[in-house]
Design an enzyme around this catalytic site. Structure first.
Site, PDB file in Angstrom:
ATOM      1  N   LYS A 153       0.823  -1.215   0.000  1.00  0.00           N
ATOM      2  CA  LYS A 153       0.000   0.000   0.000  1.00  0.00           C
ATOM      3  C   LYS A 153       0.862   1.273   0.000  1.00  0.00           C
ATOM      4  CE  LYS A 153      -3.968  -2.175   2.268  1.00  0.00           C
ATOM      5  NZ  LYS A 153      -4.984  -2.050   3.342  1.00  0.00           N
ATOM      6  N   TYR A 209     -12.622  -2.660  -3.532  1.00  0.00           N
ATOM      7  CA  TYR A 209     -13.091  -2.728  -2.137  1.00  0.00           C
ATOM      8  C   TYR A 209     -14.620  -2.573  -2.046  1.00  0.00           C
ATOM      9  CZ  TYR A 209      -8.360  -2.487  -0.069  1.00  0.00           C
ATOM     10  OH  TYR A 209      -7.070  -2.748   0.334  1.00  0.00           O
ATOM     11  N   ASN A 219      -2.084  -0.014   6.962  1.00  0.00           N
ATOM     12  CA  ASN A 219      -1.583  -1.307   7.446  1.00  0.00           C
ATOM     13  C   ASN A 219      -0.636  -1.995   6.464  1.00  0.00           C
ATOM     14  OD1 ASN A 219      -3.548  -1.970   5.619  1.00  0.00           O
ATOM     15  ND2 ASN A 219      -4.646  -3.400   6.930  1.00  0.00           N
ATOM     16  N   HIS A 224      -2.246  -5.359   1.604  1.00  0.00           N
ATOM     17  CA  HIS A 224      -3.494  -6.113   1.510  1.00  0.00           C
ATOM     18  C   HIS A 224      -3.132  -7.519   1.043  1.00  0.00           C
ATOM     19  CE1 HIS A 224      -7.554  -7.321   0.383  1.00  0.00           C
ATOM     20  NE2 HIS A 224      -6.971  -7.869  -0.685  1.00  0.00           N
ATOM     21  N   GLU A 247      -9.401 -11.600  -6.934  1.00  0.00           N
ATOM     22  CA  GLU A 247      -8.608 -10.373  -6.754  1.00  0.00           C
ATOM     23  C   GLU A 247      -7.393 -10.363  -7.682  1.00  0.00           C
ATOM     24  OE1 GLU A 247      -7.761  -9.855  -2.594  1.00  0.00           O
ATOM     25  OE2 GLU A 247      -9.835  -9.295  -2.151  1.00  0.00           O
TER      26      GLU A 247
HETATM   27  P1  CMP Z   1      -7.321  -4.630   3.768  1.00  0.00           P
HETATM   28  O1  CMP Z   1      -6.842  -5.964   4.183  1.00  0.00           O
HETATM   29  O2  CMP Z   1      -6.755  -4.032   2.536  1.00  0.00           O
HETATM   30  O3  CMP Z   1      -8.917  -4.691   3.616  1.00  0.00           O
HETATM   31  C1  CMP Z   1      -9.749  -3.557   3.780  1.00  0.00           C
HETATM   32  C2  CMP Z   1      -9.001  -2.383   4.330  1.00  0.00           C
HETATM   33  O4  CMP Z   1      -9.809  -1.413   4.954  1.00  0.00           O
HETATM   34  C3  CMP Z   1      -8.073  -2.853   5.459  1.00  0.00           C
HETATM   35  O5  CMP Z   1      -7.025  -3.606   4.956  1.00  0.00           O
HETATM   36  C4  CMP Z   1      -7.718  -1.532   6.086  1.00  0.00           C
HETATM   37  O6  CMP Z   1      -6.770  -0.807   5.316  1.00  0.00           O
HETATM   38  C5  CMP Z   1      -9.072  -0.851   6.013  1.00  0.00           C
HETATM   39  N1  CMP Z   1      -9.833  -1.069   7.245  1.00  0.00           N
HETATM   40  C6  CMP Z   1     -10.415  -2.190   7.673  1.00  0.00           C
HETATM   41  N2  CMP Z   1     -11.043  -2.013   8.847  1.00  0.00           N
HETATM   42  C7  CMP Z   1     -10.844  -0.731   9.149  1.00  0.00           C
HETATM   43  C8  CMP Z   1     -11.261   0.056  10.222  1.00  0.00           C
HETATM   44  N3  CMP Z   1     -11.981  -0.445  11.227  1.00  0.00           N
HETATM   45  N4  CMP Z   1     -10.877   1.338  10.225  1.00  0.00           N
HETATM   46  C9  CMP Z   1     -10.130   1.858   9.203  1.00  0.00           C
HETATM   47  N5  CMP Z   1      -9.734   1.143   8.123  1.00  0.00           N
HETATM   48  C10 CMP Z   1     -10.077  -0.141   8.116  1.00  0.00           C
END
Ligand code: CMP
Length: 143
Positions: A9, A49, A112, A115, A126
């Site tokens: 990311k 998403y 984070n 993904h 995906e």
């Molecule tokens: P990802 O695994 O890419 O899947 C969806 C993304 O949404 C997740 O990682 C985070 O980047 C984001 N995400 C999921 N839950 C939350 C949350 N509670 N608050 C903010 N961002 C979130």
């Protein structure tokens, strides 16, 4: 042989962690079968998403994922989906196990670092979202 999608990311790209993440992937015995660094269009992020549309974090997630370049990685290997998820760690970096990608390079639940597809089915869909079958290097390598 499973397929799964890894996205490095914008936060991890900006922090200079592309090589660290890719070496963790190859050290885990997983194989890259397609790789592309680029900026995602807003419509692509909304489509990718779509499952999260309407959630409170959706619009911030769209802004974050279009804030800078990402690295799209199609990954293949035996048990690739579960192996990559174990390597990546749980969604929230503050709860991810030490040594995982998210614990090492993520900062918040949104930022984070990566993904990773969450099932064998999403691994296929995906991967196909970003890479047409013809772009996957699924044959053997001799060099
Ligand atoms: P990802 O695994 O890419 O899947 C969806 C993304 O949404 C997740 O990682 C985070 O980047 C984001 N995400 C999921 N839950 C939350 C949350 N509670 N608050 C903010 N961002 C979130």
């Amino acid at each position: 042989m499973e397929r799964t999608l890894l996205i490095i990311k914008p936060d991890a790209v900006a922090a200079g962690r592309i090589a660290d993440v890719l070496s963790m992937v190859s050290d885990a015995g997983l194989r890259l079968v397609a790789l592309e660094m680029r900026c995602l269009a807003e419509a692509e992020v909304r489509g990718f998403y779509a499952l999260h549309q309407g959630k409170d974090f959706f619009e911030p997630l769209v802004r974050f994922m279009t804030s800078g370049p990402v690295v799209l990685c199609a990954v293949a290997g035996e048990d690739a989906v579960s192996s990559l998820r174990a390597l990546v760690g749980v969604t929230d970096p503050t709860e991810a196990a030490a040594g995982t990608v998210r614990a090492s390079f993520g900062t918040t639940i949104q930022r984070n670092a990566v993904h990773a597809s969450d099932s064998t089915e999403t691994g296929m869909t995906e991967t196909a979202f970003f890479f047409p079958e013809a772009r996957l290097l699924l044959g053997g390598f001799t060099a």
